[in-house]
Design a protein around this motif. Sequence first.
Motif, PDB file in Angstrom:
ATOM      1  N   ARG A   8       0.811  -1.223   0.000  1.00 29.91           N
ATOM      2  CA  ARG A   8       0.000   0.000   0.000  1.00 29.91           C
ATOM      3  C   ARG A   8       0.842   1.270   0.000  1.00 29.91           C
ATOM      4  O   ARG A   8       0.292   2.367  -0.051  1.00 29.91           O
ATOM      5  CB  ARG A   8      -0.961  -0.033   1.188  1.00 29.91           C
ATOM      6  CG  ARG A   8      -2.065  -1.065   0.966  1.00 29.91           C
ATOM      7  CD  ARG A   8      -3.097  -1.084   2.060  1.00 29.91           C
ATOM      8  NE  ARG A   8      -4.148  -2.039   1.737  1.00 29.91           N
ATOM      9  CZ  ARG A   8      -5.165  -2.347   2.540  1.00 29.91           C
ATOM     10  NH1 ARG A   8      -5.270  -1.771   3.731  1.00 29.91           N
ATOM     11  NH2 ARG A   8      -6.073  -3.224   2.165  1.00 29.91           N
ATOM     12  N   LEU A   9       2.153   1.124   0.062  1.00 26.78           N
ATOM     13  CA  LEU A   9       3.015   2.276  -0.181  1.00 26.78           C
ATOM     14  C   LEU A   9       2.959   2.687  -1.651  1.00 26.78           C
ATOM     15  O   LEU A   9       3.195   3.850  -1.998  1.00 26.78           O
ATOM     16  CB  LEU A   9       4.467   1.954   0.177  1.00 26.78           C
ATOM     17  CG  LEU A   9       4.821   1.681   1.636  1.00 26.78           C
ATOM     18  CD1 LEU A   9       6.271   1.214   1.726  1.00 26.78           C
ATOM     19  CD2 LEU A   9       4.621   2.933   2.482  1.00 26.78           C
ATOM     20  N   ALA A  10       2.668   1.714  -2.516  1.00 27.13           N
ATOM     21  CA  ALA A  10       2.810   1.897  -3.963  1.00 27.13           C
ATOM     22  C   ALA A  10       1.539   2.440  -4.609  1.00 27.13           C
ATOM     23  O   ALA A  10       0.428   2.272  -4.101  1.00 27.13           O
ATOM     24  CB  ALA A  10       3.190   0.572  -4.616  1.00 27.13           C
ATOM     25  N   LYS A  11       1.720   3.065  -5.747  1.00 29.28           N
ATOM     26  CA  LYS A  11       0.593   3.398  -6.598  1.00 29.28           C
ATOM     27  C   LYS A  11      -0.056   2.105  -7.079  1.00 29.28           C
ATOM     28  O   LYS A  11       0.564   1.041  -7.095  1.00 29.28           O
ATOM     29  CB  LYS A  11       1.066   4.234  -7.784  1.00 29.28           C
ATOM     30  CG  LYS A  11       1.606   5.608  -7.375  1.00 29.28           C
ATOM     31  CD  LYS A  11       2.105   6.400  -8.574  1.00 29.28           C
ATOM     32  CE  LYS A  11       2.613   7.765  -8.137  1.00 29.28           C
ATOM     33  NZ  LYS A  11       3.154   8.557  -9.272  1.00 29.28           N
ATOM     34  N   SER A  12      -1.315   2.195  -7.509  1.00 29.68           N
ATOM     35  CA  SER A  12      -2.113   0.997  -7.758  1.00 29.68           C
ATOM     36  C   SER A  12      -1.491   0.047  -8.774  1.00 29.68           C
ATOM     37  O   SER A  12      -1.680  -1.168  -8.674  1.00 29.68           O
ATOM     38  CB  SER A  12      -3.517   1.399  -8.221  1.00 29.68           C
ATOM     39  OG  SER A  12      -3.434   2.185  -9.408  1.00 29.68           O
ATOM     40  N   ASP A  13      -0.746   0.552  -9.742  1.00 26.50           N
ATOM     41  CA  ASP A  13      -0.171  -0.309 -10.770  1.00 26.50           C
ATOM     42  C   ASP A  13       1.328  -0.521 -10.597  1.00 26.50           C
ATOM     43  O   ASP A  13       1.998  -1.037 -11.493  1.00 26.50           O
ATOM     44  CB  ASP A  13      -0.443   0.272 -12.159  1.00 26.50           C
ATOM     45  CG  ASP A  13       0.135   1.667 -12.337  1.00 26.50           C
ATOM     46  OD1 ASP A  13       0.436   2.323 -11.306  1.00 26.50           O
ATOM     47  OD2 ASP A  13       0.301   2.097 -13.494  1.00 26.50           O
ATOM     48  N   LYS A  14       1.866  -0.148  -9.429  1.00 27.16           N
ATOM     49  CA  LYS A  14       3.317  -0.206  -9.227  1.00 27.16           C
ATOM     50  C   LYS A  14       3.738  -1.125  -8.082  1.00 27.16           C
ATOM     51  O   LYS A  14       4.910  -1.176  -7.731  1.00 27.16           O
ATOM     52  CB  LYS A  14       3.859   1.206  -8.963  1.00 27.16           C
ATOM     53  CG  LYS A  14       3.611   2.212 -10.085  1.00 27.16           C
ATOM     54  CD  LYS A  14       4.403   1.863 -11.333  1.00 27.16           C
ATOM     55  CE  LYS A  14       4.234   2.926 -12.402  1.00 27.16           C
ATOM     56  NZ  LYS A  14       5.006   2.602 -13.619  1.00 27.16           N
ATOM     57  N   ALA A  15       2.789  -1.849  -7.500  1.00 28.12           N
ATOM     58  CA  ALA A  15       3.108  -2.664  -6.321  1.00 28.12           C
ATOM     59  C   ALA A  15       4.150  -3.725  -6.628  1.00 28.12           C
ATOM     60  O   ALA A  15       5.081  -3.942  -5.839  1.00 28.12           O
ATOM     61  CB  ALA A  15       1.840  -3.301  -5.765  1.00 28.12           C
ATOM     62  N   ASP A  16       4.031  -4.389  -7.769  1.00 23.30           N
ATOM     63  CA  ASP A  16       4.985  -5.449  -8.097  1.00 23.30           C
ATOM     64  C   ASP A  16       6.408  -4.899  -8.221  1.00 23.30           C
ATOM     65  O   ASP A  16       7.374  -5.544  -7.785  1.00 23.30           O
ATOM     66  CB  ASP A  16       4.588  -6.141  -9.397  1.00 23.30           C
ATOM     67  CG  ASP A  16       3.362  -7.030  -9.236  1.00 23.30           C
ATOM     68  OD1 ASP A  16       3.040  -7.363  -8.074  1.00 23.30           O
ATOM     69  OD2 ASP A  16       2.735  -7.373 -10.246  1.00 23.30           O
ATOM     70  N   GLU A  17       6.545  -3.714  -8.786  1.00 23.05           N
ATOM     71  CA  GLU A  17       7.862  -3.083  -8.902  1.00 23.05           C
ATOM     72  C   GLU A  17       8.426  -2.763  -7.530  1.00 23.05           C
ATOM     73  O   GLU A  17       9.620  -2.939  -7.280  1.00 23.05           O
ATOM     74  CB  GLU A  17       7.781  -1.812  -9.750  1.00 23.05           C
ATOM     75  CG  GLU A  17       7.482  -2.029 -11.215  1.00 23.05           C
ATOM     76  CD  GLU A  17       7.495  -0.738 -11.988  1.00 23.05           C
ATOM     77  OE1 GLU A  17       8.513   0.005 -11.916  1.00 23.05           O
ATOM     78  OE2 GLU A  17       6.486  -0.429 -12.649  1.00 23.05           O
ATOM     79  N   LEU A  18       7.547  -2.306  -6.637  1.00 25.16           N
ATOM     80  CA  LEU A  18       8.007  -1.955  -5.296  1.00 25.16           C
ATOM     81  C   LEU A  18       8.446  -3.198  -4.529  1.00 25.16           C
ATOM     82  O   LEU A  18       9.478  -3.179  -3.838  1.00 25.16           O
ATOM     83  CB  LEU A  18       6.913  -1.212  -4.533  1.00 25.16           C
ATOM     84  CG  LEU A  18       7.380  -0.446  -3.283  1.00 25.16           C
ATOM     85  CD1 LEU A  18       8.299   0.700  -3.677  1.00 25.16           C
ATOM     86  CD2 LEU A  18       6.199   0.076  -2.487  1.00 25.16           C
ATOM     87  N   TYR A  19       7.670  -4.282  -4.639  1.00 20.11           N
ATOM     88  CA  TYR A  19       8.067  -5.531  -3.996  1.00 20.11           C
ATOM     89  C   TYR A  19       9.436  -5.990  -4.481  1.00 20.11           C
ATOM     90  O   TYR A  19      10.237  -6.532  -3.716  1.00 20.11           O
ATOM     91  CB  TYR A  19       7.040  -6.632  -4.266  1.00 20.11           C
ATOM     92  CG  TYR A  19       5.776  -6.542  -3.435  1.00 20.11           C
ATOM     93  CD1 TYR A  19       5.822  -6.579  -2.047  1.00 20.11           C
ATOM     94  CD2 TYR A  19       4.536  -6.429  -4.053  1.00 20.11           C
ATOM     95  CE1 TYR A  19       4.668  -6.509  -1.293  1.00 20.11           C
ATOM     96  CE2 TYR A  19       3.365  -6.351  -3.307  1.00 20.11           C
ATOM     97  CZ  TYR A  19       3.438  -6.392  -1.928  1.00 20.11           C
ATOM     98  OH  TYR A  19       2.294  -6.316  -1.176  1.00 20.11           O
TER      99      TYR A  19
END
Length: 251
Positions: free
Chosen positions: A120-131
């Motif tokens: 939930r730190l990430a923008k809706s379409d960027k979570a996988d990149e953040l992980y």
Amino acid sequence: MGYSFKFHCFFVWIMVLSSTLCYSQDNFVKSRATYYGSPDRLGTPSGACGYGEYGRTVNDANVAGVSYRLYKKGSGCGACYQVRCTNPQLCTDDGVNIVVTDHGEGDKTDFILSPRAYGRLAKSDKADELYAFGVVYVEYKRIPCRYGGYKLQFKVHEHSKYPNYLAIAVLYQAGRSEILAAQIWQADRKEWIFMRRAYGAVFDTNPPSSGSISLRFQVSSSAGVYWVEASNALPNNWEAGVAYESDVQLE
């Protein structure tokens, strides 16, 4: 002249302390955060605060283990923080609000977030990149905890043994409060007896032999340090694993 000098120094000390408290609560501090493995993306019931299942699901599982300096030997358990990562391409402006349920650190991090909170730190379409980053730069600040509809609860820890050994964990600790100490009323001696902080948010003792149990807690908050009493907090036939709601609400 000596008296005036001492008063002046005390006044300056109070002003400095007040300024420090305001900074620590209202300004963001730079740090790093990572996340731990969890197949269901929730918190862990075995966290160092001793919350059990509550620590897995409270705050919609937006929870975290924190560094030793934020854990504060257990008094930091239950604190709430706003955490946001500093990569504007990947992360939202607001980040995520978390509850401290555990102690842990690594690679210069102050927060080890549940997978749900980290995502939930990430923008809706960027979570996988953040992980994929694993560790991110963040900034954080202390915020009040809000639990609509809940007052302070005292969960009798599963390790308790009726009637000779009582351990409790404090749940739904609202506001910017920290619980520094706990006492239990001993009617036969007509005095309050300190409970031991076993670990995290868990306090234990040998309970009174009969009657309902009254507790009180030393609390630190924006209002200062004070005692809060919960009369008849537990029934005389208390049970391990049960959480009892009080009439107390911290701010």
